[in-house]
Design an enzyme around this catalytic site. Structure first.
Site, PDB file in Angstrom:
ATOM      1  N   SER A  34      62.334 145.005  42.259  1.00 42.47           N
ATOM      2  CA  SER A  34      61.717 146.333  42.244  1.00 42.47           C
ATOM      3  C   SER A  34      62.543 147.221  41.321  1.00 42.47           C
ATOM      4  CB  SER A  34      61.649 146.934  43.653  1.00 42.47           C
ATOM      5  OG  SER A  34      62.943 147.136  44.178  1.00 42.47           O
ATOM      6  N   LYS A 155      43.597 147.128  36.853  1.00 42.44           N
ATOM      7  CA  LYS A 155      43.122 146.286  37.949  1.00 42.44           C
ATOM      8  C   LYS A 155      41.955 145.415  37.498  1.00 42.44           C
ATOM      9  CE  LYS A 155      45.897 147.820  41.210  1.00 42.44           C
ATOM     10  NZ  LYS A 155      46.951 146.959  41.804  1.00 42.44           N
TER      11      LYS A 155
END
Length: 252
Positions: A34, A155
């Site tokens: 991350s 997406k």
């Protein structure tokens, strides 16, 4: 056989951390990446990496580090995302090209880099070992939300990648576009359930055969196939958020 390895890219609070906790509890070796790893994920994962997902060229080195520390990942989960928000839904092209390019890099280009690198690793694993790639999607592959056009563009592109990969490689390796929905098929927006993702992703990770690539699921139910009558419906973000609050009985 040694314990299998899961690599979570985008191991932030809620979804990422919940997935890591579930796999660790099931005896898997967990690698997590991350931008700014929190203490909670450091306590759960066996190897943690600080990563910038807007730099797609670095994705391969992340995999190399995980392989050197824990072994070749059996399951790769891409949970990172980036979005530029346009508060005026009537003008979705209002943010800068630099912001759009960053979002596309995180939401699509690095997904391609991760999927292709994962695929190279899958080919080195034993035949009976799990080999699964899961991308955390949302309903924007069938819904237009003008305020977040860069997220939607990413997406959609990544949904196409997952569908193509499942078609081309599904006989040996599994690829999924996972999308949590409300029971009525509407998007959950930011009301994502970390626990529901963890349970469903582990189910996908341990399946023996490719399931539906467009892996829509409902908390407490699992995979749920929804009709496509809402395809390309245009719905403002505020209206979707109010629907989530009403359905889940959240405070306004």
């Amino acid at each position: 056989m040694s314990n299998p390895v899961v690599f979570i890219l985008g191991a932030g609070p809620n979804v990422g951390t919940s997935i890591a906790s579930k796999f660790a509890a099931e005896g898997w070796k967990v690698a997590a990446a991350s931008r700014s790893p929190k203490d909670e994920i450091k306590k759960i994962a066996h190897h943690v990496i600080a990563a910038d997902f807007s730099n797609s060229e670095e994705i391969g080195s992340l995999f190399a580090e995980v392989e050197a520390k824990l072994g070749t990942p059996n399951v790769v989960i891409y949970n990172a995302y980036s979005l530029a928000f346009s508060p005026d839904g009537s003008n979705p092209f209002s943010f800068s090209i630099a912001e759009y390019a960053k979002d596309i890099a995180v939401n699509t280009t690095s997904v391609y880099a991760a999927a292709s690198t994962a695929l190279a690793g899958f080919r080195k694993l034993p035949e009976a070992a799990p080999k699964v790639f899961i991308y955390t999607g949302n309903m924007q592959n069938s819904l237009i939300v003008p305020e977040v056009v860069s997220l939607g563009a990413g997406k959609n592109a990544s949904a196409y990648l997952m569908e193509t990969a499942a078609t081309a490689y599904g006989a040996k390796y599994q690829f999924y576009y996972a999308d949590q929905r409300l029971p009525d098929g509407r998007p959950v927006m930011s009301a994502l359930s970390g626990e529901a993702h963890a349970e469903y992703y582990f189910e996908l990770a341990t399946k023996k055969e490719q399931g539906p690539w467009d892996a829509t699921f409902v908390e407490g139910v699992g995979y749920t196939k929804f009709a496509a009558e809402r395809d390309r419906e245009v719905t403002p973000a505020g209206m979707l958020i109010e629907h989530v609050k009403k359905t889940l009985k959240l405070p306004s």
